[in-house]
Design an enzyme around this catalytic site. Structure first.
Site, PDB file in Angstrom:
ATOM      1  NE  ARG A 110      28.936  43.390  34.063  1.00 42.25           N
ATOM      2  CZ  ARG A 110      29.656  44.544  33.947  1.00 42.25           C
ATOM      3  NH1 ARG A 110      29.380  45.348  32.865  1.00 42.25           N
ATOM      4  NH2 ARG A 110      30.792  44.439  34.432  1.00 42.25           N
ATOM      5  CB  CYS A 122      33.813  44.953  26.891  1.00 38.49           C
ATOM      6  SG  CYS A 122      34.671  46.184  27.963  1.00 38.49           S
ATOM      7  CG  ASP A 128      34.381  52.114  37.848  1.00 40.02           C
ATOM      8  OD1 ASP A 128      34.695  52.088  36.498  1.00 40.02           O
ATOM      9  OD2 ASP A 128      34.818  51.319  38.589  1.00 40.02           O
ATOM     10  NE  ARG A 130      37.853  46.431  30.513  1.00 41.27           N
ATOM     11  CZ  ARG A 130      36.799  46.331  31.427  1.00 41.27           C
ATOM     12  NH1 ARG A 130      35.733  46.201  31.011  1.00 41.27           N
ATOM     13  NH2 ARG A 130      37.379  46.145  32.936  1.00 41.27           N
ATOM     14  N   PRO A 131      43.144  45.292  26.410  1.00 45.02           N
ATOM     15  CG  PRO A 131      44.845  46.347  25.864  1.00 45.02           C
ATOM     16  CD  PRO A 131      43.625  46.479  26.128  1.00 45.02           C
ATOM     17  CB  ILE A 132      44.687  40.563  29.221  1.00 50.94           C
ATOM     18  CG1 ILE A 132      44.883  39.400  28.176  1.00 50.94           C
ATOM     19  CG2 ILE A 132      43.205  40.939  29.674  1.00 50.94           C
ATOM     20  CD1 ILE A 132      44.628  38.199  28.693  1.00 50.94           C
ATOM     21  CG  ASP A 133      49.401  44.562  27.252  1.00 50.05           C
ATOM     22  OD1 ASP A 133      48.189  44.805  27.344  1.00 50.05           O
ATOM     23  OD2 ASP A 133      50.172  45.516  27.152  1.00 50.05           O
ATOM     24  CG  LEU A 134      50.062  45.969  31.234  1.00 48.77           C
ATOM     25  CD1 LEU A 134      49.282  47.193  32.135  1.00 48.77           C
ATOM     26  CD2 LEU A 134      51.337  46.215  30.922  1.00 48.77           C
ATOM     27  CE  LYS A 194      31.109  45.929  38.822  1.00 45.59           C
ATOM     28  NZ  LYS A 194      32.177  45.298  37.930  1.00 45.59           N
ATOM     29  CG  ASN A 195      35.027  46.704  40.252  1.00 40.57           C
ATOM     30  OD1 ASN A 195      34.246  45.598  39.875  1.00 40.57           O
ATOM     31  ND2 ASN A 195      34.976  47.850  39.927  1.00 40.57           N
ATOM     32  NE  ARG A 207      38.424  42.781  29.504  1.00 40.81           N
ATOM     33  CZ  ARG A 207      39.568  42.979  29.832  1.00 40.81           C
ATOM     34  NH1 ARG A 207      40.007  43.023  31.074  1.00 40.81           N
ATOM     35  NH2 ARG A 207      40.723  43.022  28.755  1.00 40.81           N
TER      36      ARG A 207
HETATM   37  N1  EPU Z   1      45.285  47.637  30.185  1.00 39.32           N
HETATM   38  C1  EPU Z   1      46.233  47.368  29.348  1.00 39.32           C
HETATM   39  N2  EPU Z   1      46.763  46.136  29.506  1.00 39.32           N
HETATM   40  C2  EPU Z   1      46.461  45.296  30.623  1.00 39.32           C
HETATM   41  C3  EPU Z   1      45.572  45.820  31.366  1.00 39.32           C
HETATM   42  C4  EPU Z   1      44.755  47.013  31.243  1.00 39.32           C
HETATM   43  O1  EPU Z   1      46.312  48.081  28.253  1.00 39.32           O
HETATM   44  O2  EPU Z   1      46.987  44.331  30.570  1.00 39.32           O
HETATM   45  C5  EPU Z   1      44.320  49.097  29.991  1.00 39.32           C
HETATM   46  C6  EPU Z   1      42.929  48.826  29.929  1.00 39.32           C
HETATM   47  O3  EPU Z   1      42.563  48.513  28.566  1.00 39.32           O
HETATM   48  C7  EPU Z   1      42.530  50.060  30.423  1.00 39.32           C
HETATM   49  C8  EPU Z   1      43.269  50.498  31.633  1.00 39.32           C
HETATM   50  O4  EPU Z   1      44.579  49.644  31.428  1.00 39.32           O
HETATM   51  O5  EPU Z   1      42.525  50.966  29.495  1.00 39.32           O
HETATM   52  C9  EPU Z   1      42.894  50.192  33.045  1.00 39.32           C
HETATM   53  O6  EPU Z   1      42.577  48.851  33.067  1.00 39.32           O
HETATM   54  P1  EPU Z   1      42.668  48.297  34.405  1.00 39.32           P
HETATM   55  O7  EPU Z   1      43.145  46.784  34.450  1.00 39.32           O
HETATM   56  O8  EPU Z   1      43.196  49.116  35.340  1.00 39.32           O
HETATM   57  O9  EPU Z   1      41.215  47.932  34.806  1.00 39.32           O
HETATM   58  P2  EPU Z   1      40.289  46.460  34.859  1.00 39.32           P
HETATM   59  O10 EPU Z   1      40.758  45.724  35.955  1.00 39.32           O
HETATM   60  O11 EPU Z   1      40.177  45.767  33.563  1.00 39.32           O
HETATM   61  C10 EPU Z   1      38.864  47.312  36.920  1.00 39.32           C
HETATM   62  C11 EPU Z   1      37.356  47.518  37.330  1.00 39.32           C
HETATM   63  C12 EPU Z   1      36.679  48.391  36.520  1.00 39.32           C
HETATM   64  C13 EPU Z   1      37.350  49.838  36.591  1.00 39.32           C
HETATM   65  C14 EPU Z   1      39.055  49.841  36.369  1.00 39.32           C
HETATM   66  C15 EPU Z   1      39.709  50.913  36.710  1.00 39.32           C
HETATM   67  C16 EPU Z   1      36.985  45.233  38.160  1.00 39.32           C
HETATM   68  C17 EPU Z   1      36.108  44.017  37.831  1.00 39.32           C
HETATM   69  N3  EPU Z   1      36.721  46.055  37.417  1.00 39.32           N
HETATM   70  O12 EPU Z   1      38.960  47.046  35.279  1.00 39.32           O
HETATM   71  O13 EPU Z   1      35.364  48.554  36.739  1.00 39.32           O
HETATM   72  O14 EPU Z   1      36.891  50.926  36.019  1.00 39.32           O
HETATM   73  O15 EPU Z   1      39.514  48.716  37.130  1.00 39.32           O
HETATM   74  O16 EPU Z   1      39.396  51.349  38.067  1.00 39.32           O
HETATM   75  O17 EPU Z   1      37.685  45.464  39.151  1.00 39.32           O
HETATM   76  C18 EPU Z   1      33.140  48.761  36.614  1.00 39.32           C
HETATM   77  O18 EPU Z   1      32.934  48.320  37.714  1.00 39.32           O
HETATM   78  O19 EPU Z   1      32.423  49.489  35.950  1.00 39.32           O
HETATM   79  C19 EPU Z   1      34.507  48.595  35.796  1.00 39.32           C
HETATM   80  C20 EPU Z   1      34.747  48.797  34.711  1.00 39.32           C
END
Ligand code: EPU
Length: 416
Positions: free
Chosen positions: A397, A115, A305, A120-124, A22-23, A91
């Site tokens: 999902r 969520c 996960d 889950r911020p997207i600042d990065l 999925k990811n 998300r």
């Molecule tokens: N984070 C920030 N700022 C950002 C981005 C992330 O603070 O701009 C924080 C997040 O809040 C979190 C941490 O960094 O606490 C990790 O976030 P990351 O961006 O690495 O994860 P993601 O891209 O949101 C993906 C997977 C998740 C998996 C994580 C970690 C997908 C669609 N989702 O999420 O999968 O847990 O990487 O490996 O690829 C799942 O499949 O159940 C799932 C949640």
């Protein structure tokens, strides 16, 4: 609303084939916006994948499924905005941001909210896209993104190896002018799969072992046919399902190296794990042993996960296990539901202490999130009596044919 019932106490045994990840498929589907016609094989039939196809269709692409493959025609886009309803369906739709900007030079998407796993911020994502030349204005819950000149390569150092931010940078940078270097990039196999898909389409991307990614922008990508990697988390979940029942399982169509951090933990729990080129075999003890400490980490560390399904296993271990969740702020919501089945779990911030009990008992429990739902089903397989698991849209999902697979291994499971 559908629910799953599981009558616990059956020892699982048999063989399963693992679906595509999925990811990995989600960012690849976003990437098809850049390639024209794409044929993506090994696409799991999951609601998140449908949500990604709905976004592609809304943007003007044709996307249709042919068995396990999805064919996408993205030559003629009709818009570059993604409405709130579609963004909220999943998300991870935020990964479309980099691709839409690269394709259209602008994008308007709604801000993904918090969520079930925390804020889950997207600042990065946003600071990295700004470095690539994107102007971003936040306006009543929407992000208005534009590229005044041209996307241009940049040197980006991530303070945390965010998976989604790394994907967005790769998607935006692969057709930018000049070179991009991402330091401290995420190293998850799904990142490598996205890069590999884009490279097949003509992108110039190199990933070094230390996690640094080098991208030289190219003018154009070309149509591509690509097969998605197997889902390491689906595999880890079925390993836990078999282990909690004292069972034995062989998983086919996997890349065993992707789960290297999971084997020692399962071995500590008393399982025997054997791998060959594309399969994993697990045999387990009648009762699992406790695991001293599980710390979730970015890849190649133990995956967040897989934390929840593994916690179900620890809940009936012959001692106390400790979990430290380092990735998400709020990823223990399943613990309260496991407690309804008799589990003894104390959560304090990022730490969970799991005191193994002799037996779990069947109960009515609610899926709190995708992996939390998998954890409840794992626990139910070992519980005495029948469990009713509700809110299974979370499970849909991420797990294709979940009940069918468990049934084929000998579980007594029904969808109602
Ligand atoms: N984070 C920030 N700022 C950002 C981005 C992330 O603070 O701009 C924080 C997040 O809040 C979190 C941490 O960094 O606490 C990790 O976030 P990351 O961006 O690495 O994860 P993601 O891209 O949101 C993906 C997977 C998740 C998996 C994580 C970690 C997908 C669609 N989702 O999420 O999968 O847990 O990487 O490996 O690829 C799942 O499949 O159940 C799932 C949640």
């Amino acid at each position: 609303m559908s629910k799953i019932t599981i009558e616990g106490g059956r020892r699982l045994s048999g063989e399963l084939a693992i679906h595509g990840a999925k990811n990995a498929v989600l960012p690849i589907l976003a990437g098809t916006l850049l390639t024209g016609r794409s044929v993506i094989h090994n696409c799991p039939a999951l609601s998140d994948v449908t949500a990604a196809c709905n976004i592609l269709t809304y943007l003007g692409c044709a996307a249709h499924r042919e068995g396990g493959s999805i064919v996408i025609e993205s030559d003629a886009l009709t818009c570059c905005d993604i409405p709130d309803g579609l963004m909220r369906e999943m998300r991870s739709s935020v990964v479309f941001l980099g691709a839409v900007i690269a394709r259209c030079g602008s994008a308007r998407v709604s801000l993904p909210g918090g969520c079930e796993l925390g804020p889950r911020p997207i600042d990065l994502h946003l600071s990295s896209l700004r470095k690539l030349g994107v102007e971003i204005l936040e306006d009543h819950g929407y992000l208005n993104c534009s590229v005044p000149e041209q996307l241009r390569g940049a040197s980006i150092s991530l303070p945390f190896p965010s998976v989604g931010a790394t994907e967005n940078i790769i998607l935006a940078a692969c057709m930018a002018k000049g070179d991009t270097v991402i330091s401290n990039a995420a190293r998850e196999p799904e990142i490598e799969d996205l890069a590999s898909f884009l490279k097949t389409a003509g992108a110039d991307i190199h990933i070094k072992e230390n996690g640094t990614i080098y991208i030289s922008g190219v003018e154009k990508l070309h149509p591509v046919e690509y097969s998605v990697i197997p889902d390491r988390i689906e595999a880890a979940t079925y390993l836990c399902c078999a282990a909690i029942t004292g069972g034995e399982i062989r998983l086919r169509d996997v890349i065993p190296e992707h789960l290297t951090s999971v084997y020692p933990v399962l071995e500590e729990a008393g399982c025997t794990v054997q791998t060959d080129q594309s399969s994993i075999r697990l045999t387990s003890l009648e009762r699992p042993r406790p695991i001293r400490m599980v710390r979730t980490m970015p890849y190649p560390g133990f995956p967040t996960d897989a934390q929840s399904p593994l916690m179900a296993l620890s809940s009936i271990a012959s001692g106390t296990s400790v979990y430290v969740e380092n990735i998400f702020e709020s990823r223990y919501k399943h613990a309260g539901e496991l407690a309804r089945m008799g589990a003894r779990i104390k959560v304090e911030g990022r730490v969970a202490v799991v005191e193994g009990v002799d037996k779990l008992h069947g109960a009515t429990v609610v899926c709190t999130d995708l992996r939390g739902g998998a954890s409840l089903c794992t626990a139910a397989l070992a519980a005495q009596g029948v469990s009713e698991i509700t809110h299974i849209h979370h499970i849909e999902r991420g797990y294709q044919d979940f009940e069918k697979n468990l049934s084929s291994l000998g579980a007594v499971v029904k969808r109602i």
